[in-house]
Write a protein that holds these residues in place. Structure first.
Motif, PDB file in Angstrom:
ATOM      1  N   SER A 196       4.660  -9.705  -8.451  1.00 38.34           N
ATOM      2  CA  SER A 196       4.506  -8.270  -8.716  1.00 38.34           C
ATOM      3  C   SER A 196       3.036  -7.868  -8.786  1.00 38.34           C
ATOM      4  O   SER A 196       2.639  -6.805  -8.304  1.00 38.34           O
ATOM      5  CB  SER A 196       5.201  -7.887 -10.028  1.00 38.34           C
ATOM      6  OG  SER A 196       6.592  -8.002  -9.872  1.00 38.34           O
ATOM      7  N   GLU A 197       2.211  -8.731  -9.390  1.00 35.78           N
ATOM      8  CA  GLU A 197       0.768  -8.440  -9.474  1.00 35.78           C
ATOM      9  C   GLU A 197       0.152  -8.367  -8.083  1.00 35.78           C
ATOM     10  O   GLU A 197      -0.668  -7.494  -7.790  1.00 35.78           O
ATOM     11  CB  GLU A 197       0.054  -9.504 -10.324  1.00 35.78           C
ATOM     12  CG  GLU A 197       0.187  -9.240 -11.816  1.00 35.78           C
ATOM     13  CD  GLU A 197      -0.247 -10.429 -12.673  1.00 35.78           C
ATOM     14  OE1 GLU A 197      -0.645 -11.464 -12.094  1.00 35.78           O
ATOM     15  OE2 GLU A 197      -0.168 -10.302 -13.902  1.00 35.78           O
ATOM     16  N   GLN A 198       0.565  -9.316  -7.226  1.00 30.42           N
ATOM     17  CA  GLN A 198       0.077  -9.335  -5.842  1.00 30.42           C
ATOM     18  C   GLN A 198       0.482  -8.030  -5.126  1.00 30.42           C
ATOM     19  O   GLN A 198      -0.308  -7.412  -4.422  1.00 30.42           O
ATOM     20  CB  GLN A 198       0.679 -10.563  -5.128  1.00 30.42           C
ATOM     21  CG  GLN A 198       0.389 -10.656  -3.631  1.00 30.42           C
ATOM     22  CD  GLN A 198      -1.088 -10.911  -3.316  1.00 30.42           C
ATOM     23  OE1 GLN A 198      -1.921 -11.003  -4.208  1.00 30.42           O
ATOM     24  NE2 GLN A 198      -1.398 -10.988  -2.033  1.00 30.42           N
ATOM     25  N   GLU A 199       1.748  -7.622  -5.356  1.00 30.23           N
ATOM     26  CA  GLU A 199       2.264  -6.397  -4.723  1.00 30.23           C
ATOM     27  C   GLU A 199       1.472  -5.168  -5.198  1.00 30.23           C
ATOM     28  O   GLU A 199       1.122  -4.292  -4.406  1.00 30.23           O
ATOM     29  CB  GLU A 199       3.751  -6.231  -5.045  1.00 30.23           C
ATOM     30  CG  GLU A 199       4.398  -5.107  -4.242  1.00 30.23           C
ATOM     31  CD  GLU A 199       5.792  -4.714  -4.739  1.00 30.23           C
ATOM     32  OE1 GLU A 199       6.406  -3.879  -4.060  1.00 30.23           O
ATOM     33  OE2 GLU A 199       6.232  -5.219  -5.798  1.00 30.23           O
TER      34      GLU A 199
ATOM     35  N   ASP B 220       3.336   3.126  -7.503  1.00 33.65           N
ATOM     36  CA  ASP B 220       3.963   3.315  -8.815  1.00 33.65           C
ATOM     37  C   ASP B 220       5.257   2.517  -8.961  1.00 33.65           C
ATOM     38  O   ASP B 220       5.583   2.039 -10.046  1.00 33.65           O
ATOM     39  CB  ASP B 220       4.193   4.808  -9.069  1.00 33.65           C
ATOM     40  CG  ASP B 220       2.871   5.532  -9.361  1.00 33.65           C
ATOM     41  OD1 ASP B 220       1.924   4.834  -9.759  1.00 33.65           O
ATOM     42  OD2 ASP B 220       2.793   6.756  -9.189  1.00 33.65           O
ATOM     43  N   ALA B 221       5.981   2.359  -7.839  1.00 33.06           N
ATOM     44  CA  ALA B 221       7.202   1.541  -7.880  1.00 33.06           C
ATOM     45  C   ALA B 221       6.817   0.083  -8.152  1.00 33.06           C
ATOM     46  O   ALA B 221       7.469  -0.621  -8.944  1.00 33.06           O
ATOM     47  CB  ALA B 221       7.954   1.655  -6.560  1.00 33.06           C
ATOM     48  N   ALA B 222       5.712  -0.382  -7.532  1.00 34.00           N
ATOM     49  CA  ALA B 222       5.234  -1.755  -7.739  1.00 34.00           C
ATOM     50  C   ALA B 222       4.786  -1.949  -9.189  1.00 34.00           C
ATOM     51  O   ALA B 222       5.057  -2.984  -9.811  1.00 34.00           O
ATOM     52  CB  ALA B 222       4.082  -2.053  -6.781  1.00 34.00           C
ATOM     53  N   LYS B 223       4.107  -0.929  -9.764  1.00 32.58           N
ATOM     54  CA  LYS B 223       3.668  -1.007 -11.174  1.00 32.58           C
ATOM     55  C   LYS B 223       4.876  -1.117 -12.111  1.00 32.58           C
ATOM     56  O   LYS B 223       4.850  -1.854 -13.096  1.00 32.58           O
ATOM     57  CB  LYS B 223       2.848   0.240 -11.536  1.00 32.58           C
ATOM     58  CG  LYS B 223       1.427   0.232 -10.988  1.00 32.58           C
ATOM     59  CD  LYS B 223       0.724   1.528 -11.389  1.00 32.58           C
ATOM     60  CE  LYS B 223      -0.718   1.578 -10.893  1.00 32.58           C
ATOM     61  NZ  LYS B 223      -1.320   2.895 -11.149  1.00 32.58           N
TER      62      LYS B 223
END
Length: 344
Positions: free
Chosen positions: A169-172, A151-154
């Motif tokens: 960010s998408e990769q993460e 959720d932090a990555a989203k």
């Protein structure tokens, strides 16, 4: 930070699927009630809290608690000593000795009940609380951390403005999502084991009831024998306050009715059922079985059952000893043996 923002309602949160949520609440519920039943059984078997604590401490130190007389044995010893003091030749002294010997026998039966129940009932329950459930808690905590990472990555992806930042960010999100999914699968598999925990604890419960049944039958028999021995004394010794009683205390007719009734009651480990199951295990044939309790299939390899329905069961070579294959019409799947009663 993610956790704090969720609590404050400032961040979105990935929800677990309904199946996993259901499994989690079933596991929590199982843990809560297993603990309550276990603690209260300990109180029932050993009402003295100090003795209970002492036994627990010795158990933790892996040492045997010093053997001491239990309450019936102690009372029995006092009665025997008093009877010898008053004189075994006197009616009262003789009666005290006989009562004392019976109390001691009850004390021995009491000891056996505690020992059997501890091995067959309390230990498996404690093993679940201290073993399986601890593992579930650990993996569940890990799942919570993986979800927070996801959720932090989203959130970071939403806030990313420039193209490079978005790509990173998408990769993460992809990585954290796959880690979360993997952990959810591990947790789910562990939680699905709760159904077989219930089946195992059901067998342990049967063993506990069997131990209690043996104990109460022994106590009843000892008291019946004692009553017969005391009944052979002259009525004046048995009447209250020396008011002469015309009827000595007789062996009431009810006990014999009870004794014959209990003889006809099937024992929980019904030998016919047990031998039938082992026979079925070794043969390649099939039998009809009545379902004793509702059972929810934990996965697609199992068959859900409804109490009182009749299904066909058979064994497959190499199958776990606690399970059989069950068939209902064109549906088939594994079913737990403890939920069945074989029909002739």
């Amino acid at each position: 930070l993610q956790f704090t923002e969720e609590k404050l309602g400032q961040a979105e949160k990935t929800e677990l699927d309904a199946h996993l949520e259901n499994l989690l609440s079933k596991a929590e519920c199982t843990k809560l009630w297993t603990e309550k039943i276990m603690k209260q059984t300990e109180v029932l078997l050993q009402p003295n809290p100090n003795a209970r604590i002492e036994e627990f401490v010795y158990e933790k130190l892996d040492r045997k608690a010093p053997s001491r007389m239990n309450n019936p044995e102690l009372l029995g010893q006092y009665m025997i000593d008093a009877g010898n003091e008053f004189g075994p030749g006197t009616a009262y002294g003789n009666a005290l000795i006989k009562c004392g010997e019976t109390q001691k026998r009850i004390g021995t039966a009491d000891r056996e009940l505690i020992q059997t129940s501890a091995i067959n009932f309390l230990t498996p329950l404690r093993n679940f609380i201290e073993g399986d459930y601890k593992t579930i808690t650990k993996e569940r905590k890990l799942l919570q951390n993986k979800r927070l990472d996801l959720d932090a990555a989203k959130t970071r992806l939403k806030k990313a403005k420039v193209a490079e930042a978005r790509a990173a960010s998408e990769q993460e999100v992809r990585i954290t999502q796959s880690e979360f999914d993997r952990q959810a699968e591990i947790t789910r598999l562990l939680l699905e084991g709760i159904s077989s925990t219930h089946a195992h604890h059901l067998r342990c419960l049967n063993d506990f009831v069997e131990a209690q049944m043996t104990y109460y039958a022994q106590c009843y028999q000892y008291m019946l024998d004692l009553q017969k021995q005391l009944g052979s004394f002259p009525s004046t010794f048995l009447s209250n306050n020396n008011q002469s009683s015309t009827t000595p205390v007789q062996s009431v007719s009810t006990p014999s009715v009870l004794a014959s009734a209990s003889a006809s009651l099937p024992s929980l480990s019904n030998s016919i059922v047990t031998s039938g199951l082992s026979e079925l295990k070794s043969s390649s044939g099939s039998r009809k079985a009545r379902v004793l309790y509702d059972y929810d299939a934990a996965n697609s390899s199992e068959l859900s059952l409804l109490a009182d329905e009749v299904i066909t069961v058979y064994s497959i070579p190499g199958m776990d000893s606690d399970w059989l294959m069950g068939e209902r019409g064109n549906q088939k799947g594994k079913v737990p043996i403890t939920y069945l009663e074989l029909l002739n």
